[in-house]
Scaffold this motif. Structure first.
Motif, mmCIF file in Angstrom:
data_model
loop_
_atom_site.group_PDB
_atom_site.id
_atom_site.type_symbol
_atom_site.label_atom_id
_atom_site.label_comp_id
_atom_site.label_asym_id
_atom_site.label_seq_id
_atom_site.Cartn_x
_atom_site.Cartn_y
_atom_site.Cartn_z
ATOM 1 N N ASP A 1 0.858 -1.182 0.000
ATOM 2 C CA ASP A 1 0.000 0.000 0.000
ATOM 3 C C ASP A 1 0.894 1.231 0.000
ATOM 4 O O ASP A 1 1.236 1.789 1.032
ATOM 5 C CB ASP A 1 -0.912 0.004 1.233
ATOM 6 N N VAL A 2 1.310 1.643 -1.191
ATOM 7 C CA VAL A 2 2.252 2.759 -1.290
ATOM 8 C C VAL A 2 1.542 4.075 -1.580
ATOM 9 O O VAL A 2 2.177 5.121 -1.666
ATOM 10 C CB VAL A 2 3.294 2.497 -2.406
ATOM 11 N N GLY A 3 0.251 4.053 -1.693
ATOM 12 C CA GLY A 3 -0.466 5.273 -2.045
ATOM 13 C C GLY A 3 -1.247 5.881 -0.902
ATOM 14 O O GLY A 3 -1.993 6.839 -1.099
ATOM 15 N N GLY A 4 -1.084 5.343 0.304
ATOM 16 C CA GLY A 4 -1.807 5.899 1.437
ATOM 17 C C GLY A 4 -3.308 5.770 1.291
ATOM 18 O O GLY A 4 -4.077 6.573 1.811
ATOM 19 N N GLY A 5 -3.766 4.725 0.582
ATOM 20 C CA GLY A 5 -5.196 4.514 0.403
ATOM 21 C C GLY A 5 -5.747 5.107 -0.880
ATOM 22 O O GLY A 5 -6.886 4.832 -1.246
ATOM 23 N N GLY A 6 -4.960 5.929 -1.584
ATOM 24 C CA GLY A 6 -5.415 6.520 -2.839
ATOM 25 C C GLY A 6 -4.973 5.706 -4.031
ATOM 26 O O GLY A 6 -4.428 4.607 -3.899
ATOM 27 N N LEU A 7 -5.208 6.234 -5.234
ATOM 28 C CA LEU A 7 -4.798 5.567 -6.456
ATOM 29 C C LEU A 7 -3.315 5.818 -6.729
ATOM 30 O O LEU A 7 -2.778 6.879 -6.409
ATOM 31 C CB LEU A 7 -5.620 6.080 -7.637
ATOM 32 N N ILE A 8 -2.659 4.819 -7.332
ATOM 33 C CA ILE A 8 -1.236 4.928 -7.630
ATOM 34 C C ILE A 8 -0.966 4.584 -9.092
ATOM 35 O O ILE A 8 -1.756 3.914 -9.750
ATOM 36 C CB ILE A 8 -0.377 4.007 -6.732
ATOM 37 N N THR A 9 0.171 5.029 -9.562
ATOM 38 C CA THR A 9 0.682 4.648 -10.874
ATOM 39 C C THR A 9 2.180 4.892 -10.868
ATOM 40 O O THR A 9 2.764 5.176 -9.825
ATOM 41 C CB THR A 9 -0.001 5.448 -12.010
ATOM 42 N N SER A 10 2.809 4.770 -12.027
ATOM 43 C CA SER A 10 4.214 5.139 -12.173
ATOM 44 C C SER A 10 4.451 5.404 -13.651
ATOM 45 O O SER A 10 3.557 5.211 -14.480
ATOM 46 C CB SER A 10 5.150 4.032 -11.677
ATOM 47 N N PHE A 11 5.657 5.840 -13.995
ATOM 48 C CA PHE A 11 5.998 6.025 -15.400
ATOM 49 C C PHE A 11 6.517 4.721 -15.988
ATOM 50 O O PHE A 11 7.262 4.715 -16.964
ATOM 51 C CB PHE A 11 7.046 7.120 -15.564
ATOM 52 N N ALA A 12 6.127 3.595 -15.389
ATOM 53 C CA ALA A 12 6.480 2.265 -15.880
ATOM 54 C C ALA A 12 5.174 1.471 -16.014
ATOM 55 O O ALA A 12 4.105 2.051 -16.158
ATOM 56 C CB ALA A 12 7.467 1.584 -14.932
ATOM 57 N N ALA A 13 5.277 0.138 -15.965
ATOM 58 C CA ALA A 13 4.094 -0.729 -16.064
ATOM 59 C C ALA A 13 3.256 -0.356 -17.286
ATOM 60 O O ALA A 13 3.785 -0.115 -18.365
ATOM 61 C CB ALA A 13 3.276 -0.666 -14.775
ATOM 62 N N THR A 14 1.929 -0.300 -17.118
ATOM 63 C CA THR A 14 1.036 -0.073 -18.259
ATOM 64 C C THR A 14 0.819 1.407 -18.555
ATOM 65 O O THR A 14 -0.063 1.751 -19.344
ATOM 66 C CB THR A 14 -0.313 -0.775 -18.018
ATOM 67 N N SER A 15 1.643 2.275 -17.953
ATOM 68 C CA SER A 15 1.673 3.670 -18.400
ATOM 69 C C SER A 15 2.443 3.781 -19.713
ATOM 70 O O SER A 15 2.195 4.698 -20.503
ATOM 71 C CB SER A 15 2.345 4.560 -17.346
ATOM 72 N N LEU A 16 3.384 2.869 -19.911
ATOM 73 C CA LEU A 16 4.189 2.861 -21.134
ATOM 74 C C LEU A 16 3.310 2.474 -22.318
ATOM 75 O O LEU A 16 2.494 1.558 -22.224
ATOM 76 C CB LEU A 16 5.354 1.892 -20.988
ATOM 77 N N THR A 17 3.474 3.148 -23.437
ATOM 78 C CA THR A 17 2.524 3.039 -24.544
ATOM 79 C C THR A 17 2.374 1.620 -25.084
ATOM 80 O O THR A 17 1.263 1.134 -25.285
ATOM 81 C CB THR A 17 2.941 3.991 -25.687
ATOM 82 N N VAL A 18 3.502 0.925 -25.311
ATOM 83 C CA VAL A 18 3.421 -0.456 -25.809
ATOM 84 C C VAL A 18 2.694 -1.338 -24.796
ATOM 85 O O VAL A 18 1.780 -2.103 -25.149
ATOM 86 C CB VAL A 18 4.830 -1.017 -26.100
ATOM 87 N N SER A 19 3.091 -1.239 -23.537
ATOM 88 C CA SER A 19 2.473 -2.048 -22.482
ATOM 89 C C SER A 19 0.986 -1.736 -22.357
ATOM 90 O O SER A 19 0.153 -2.637 -22.176
ATOM 91 C CB SER A 19 3.169 -1.788 -21.149
ATOM 92 N N PHE A 20 0.640 -0.467 -22.458
ATOM 93 C CA PHE A 20 -0.756 -0.043 -22.364
ATOM 94 C C PHE A 20 -1.589 -0.673 -23.478
ATOM 95 O O PHE A 20 -2.674 -1.222 -23.229
ATOM 96 C CB PHE A 20 -0.833 1.476 -22.440
ATOM 97 N N LEU A 21 -1.108 -0.615 -24.708
ATOM 98 C CA LEU A 21 -1.860 -1.148 -25.843
ATOM 99 C C LEU A 21 -2.059 -2.655 -25.734
ATOM 100 O O LEU A 21 -3.158 -3.170 -26.003
ATOM 101 C CB LEU A 21 -1.142 -0.800 -27.149
ATOM 102 N N VAL A 22 -1.011 -3.375 -25.335
ATOM 103 C CA VAL A 22 -1.127 -4.832 -25.185
ATOM 104 C C VAL A 22 -2.090 -5.175 -24.051
ATOM 105 O O VAL A 22 -2.967 -6.043 -24.194
ATOM 106 C CB VAL A 22 0.259 -5.461 -24.939
ATOM 107 N N PHE A 23 -1.948 -4.504 -22.927
ATOM 108 C CA PHE A 23 -2.826 -4.745 -21.772
ATOM 109 C C PHE A 23 -4.291 -4.512 -22.136
ATOM 110 O O PHE A 23 -5.160 -5.354 -21.852
ATOM 111 C CB PHE A 23 -2.409 -3.828 -20.617
ATOM 112 N N GLU A 24 -4.585 -3.381 -22.768
ATOM 113 C CA GLU A 24 -5.967 -3.056 -23.115
ATOM 114 C C GLU A 24 -6.545 -4.065 -24.104
ATOM 115 O O GLU A 24 -7.722 -4.438 -24.010
ATOM 116 C CB GLU A 24 -6.035 -1.640 -23.702
ATOM 117 N N ALA A 25 -5.723 -4.527 -25.049
ATOM 118 C CA ALA A 25 -6.205 -5.512 -26.024
ATOM 119 C C ALA A 25 -6.603 -6.821 -25.359
ATOM 120 O O ALA A 25 -7.566 -7.474 -25.790
ATOM 121 C CB ALA A 25 -5.134 -5.761 -27.087
#
Length: 453
Positions: A390-414
């Motif tokens: 729980d790194v967001g203190g109960g709120g929503l989290i993200t990073s400039f990695a994972a599915t924020s990256l365009t290729v990863s995002f497109l594959v994940f959504e598909a």
């Protein structure tokens, strides 16, 4: 068996600086180098890598805290916190299916090499997590291990092909022959940067704007040297962070140091890698009829390029401005601001060091990252909570990695939205791009050979 498991876990826990010389030594011996030469090369590479990391950590420590101070000073109010790639990597390695996905990535790499469908031998095992997180998030949403496995395989294939296609840029622009960079956090930007750079080439007026770090050195004299540019831009960032005068001077000198030290560390890294690269080429020429083999490494070896750092120092504060202006964005840039260098390194290479284009395209890339992070943050937040992070203190989290990256995002959504429809579409697009680029490469090679003849 327990001994082997514990041994490999210990090596993995020690990090890339220990894994790298071991892997390089093993491959050196496979390529018929003596143990002494292979080990010396592996250790030299590790020392260069350690030096690069030391300087990058200096960059992260100074630039990261200053960037976060800028965010606070500007009073930005966004509800999705960028918690940094390290937290997301921890989530990835904590997944119960991580072992399956890592093995699948390695198997895909070997299979593609055997079938002569890639030139990249990816020894950067630590960064497999960039490919695996997509499968882990797909599994978390769908509870389907086969979709998770297939999505990771698709990520691996895209990554290795992008590595192959960008290797000439790595050699020509960064001066690293025989190397490719299968690091998704750097490669993902290519699918935006390459077409956008081609579009700019066709816009009258805009295509004539060309300003590089060398131009700055030419026209500004001593003030155009990398150390002076680092000093100046570091001072500006310290000022925007509202640091005391002493801290502004400190961050300015540290940025100057980064621009001077990184090229020296990269040259040491390349020195250690050269015997392995030469042995690999000789070995593959004998065993695979002249096939070229590229050693796949962490993109950390290029992010210290002076043009990359200079572009980053401009893009980082502008990314904070973007976050406040982009309609629909909810991501608060924070922990990963210091690693923007990875997101734009290949952008700079594609733009051939043109600072104007690098900044312009870099901002488009970062906009895509912010939107990708906004859209996928609910799933990433739930996934992190499911493994006890729980790194967001109960709120929503993200990073400039994972599915924020365009290729990863497109594959994940598909793979999570009507996969019966979108996965075949994705595979057709990948196949079409593959066919087109390979055809263009063959045509260019034919033209070059014809001109030589």
């Amino acid at each position: 068996m327990d001994f082997l498991v514990n041994f490999f876990r210990t090596i993995q826990d020690a990090g890339a600086v220990v894994m790298l010389p071991i892997i390089i030594t093993i491959f050196g011996m496979i390529f018929r180098l003596s143990f002494a030469k292979a080990f010396r090369s592996g250790l030299t590479v590790a020392i260069g890598f350690a030096g690069i990391n030391l300087v990058i950590n200096l960059l992260k420590g100074s630039l990261g805290s200053a960037s976060q101070a800028m965010v606070k000073n500007w009073g930005i109010k966004l509800d999705i916190l960028d918690v940094g790639w390290g937290s997301i990597a921890a989530v990835t390695w904590a997944s119960p299916i991580i072992a399956i996905l890592i093995f699948a990535i390695l198997a895909v790499n070997i299979l593609l090499l055997v079938l002569n469908r890639t030139d990249t031998l990816d020894v950067d095992i630590w960064n497999y997590h960039h490919m695996a997180i997509v499968g882990i998030m797909v599994y978390f949403v769908t509870h389907n291990i086969w979709l998770a496995l297939l999505s990771t395989i698709v990520m691996a294939v895209i990554t290795f092909k992008l590595s192959d296609w960008t290797a000439p840029l790595v050699e020509k622009f960064f001066g690293l022959p025989g190397v490719s960079l299968p690091t998704v956090s750097a490669l993902s930007s290519v699918i935006i940067a390459a077409p956008l750079n081609a579009i700019i080439d066709r816009i009258p007026g805009l295509n004539k704007v060309d300003f590089s770090l060398k131009d700055a050195q030419k026209y500004l004299g001593i003030f155009g040297e990398p150390m002076m540019i680092g000093l100046f831009l570091g001072g500006i960032i310290g000022f925007l962070a509202k640091y005391p005068v002493a801290d502004i001077m400190r961050i300015a000198v540290e940025m100057a140091a980064v621009l001077v030290l990184i090229p020296k560390m990269i040259s040491l890294f390349a020195e250690g890698l050269m015997p392995i690269s030469e042995a690999a080429q000789k070995f593959t020429q004998e065993k695979f009829k002249g096939k070229k083999l590229l050693i796949g490494l962490d993109a950390a070896v290029i992010v210290g390029n002076s043009s990359v750092i200079t572009t980053s120092l401009v893009v980082i504060p502008l990314t904070i401005v973007l976050a406040t202006l982009l309609p629909g964005n909810r991501v608060l840039p924070f922990a990963d601001l210091a690693v923007v260098t990875f997101r734009i390194a290949m952008v700079v290479a594609i733009a051939r060091g043109n600072l104007f284009r690098s900044i312009l395209i870099g901002l488009v890339v970062m906009s895509a990252v912010l939107y990708g992070g906004t859209i996928t943050s609910p799933v990433l937040t739930e996934l992190a909570a499911s493994v006890g992070l729980d790194v967001g203190g109960g709120g929503l989290i993200t990073s400039f990695a994972a599915t924020s990256l365009t290729v990863s995002f497109l594959v994940f959504e598909a793979f999570i939205h009507h996969p019966i429809i979108w996965v075949p579409v994705l595979l057709i697009v990948i196949g079409a791009v593959w066919f087109y680029i390979e055809k263009v490469k063959k045509f260019r090679n034919f033209e070059e050979n014809k001109n030589i003849a």
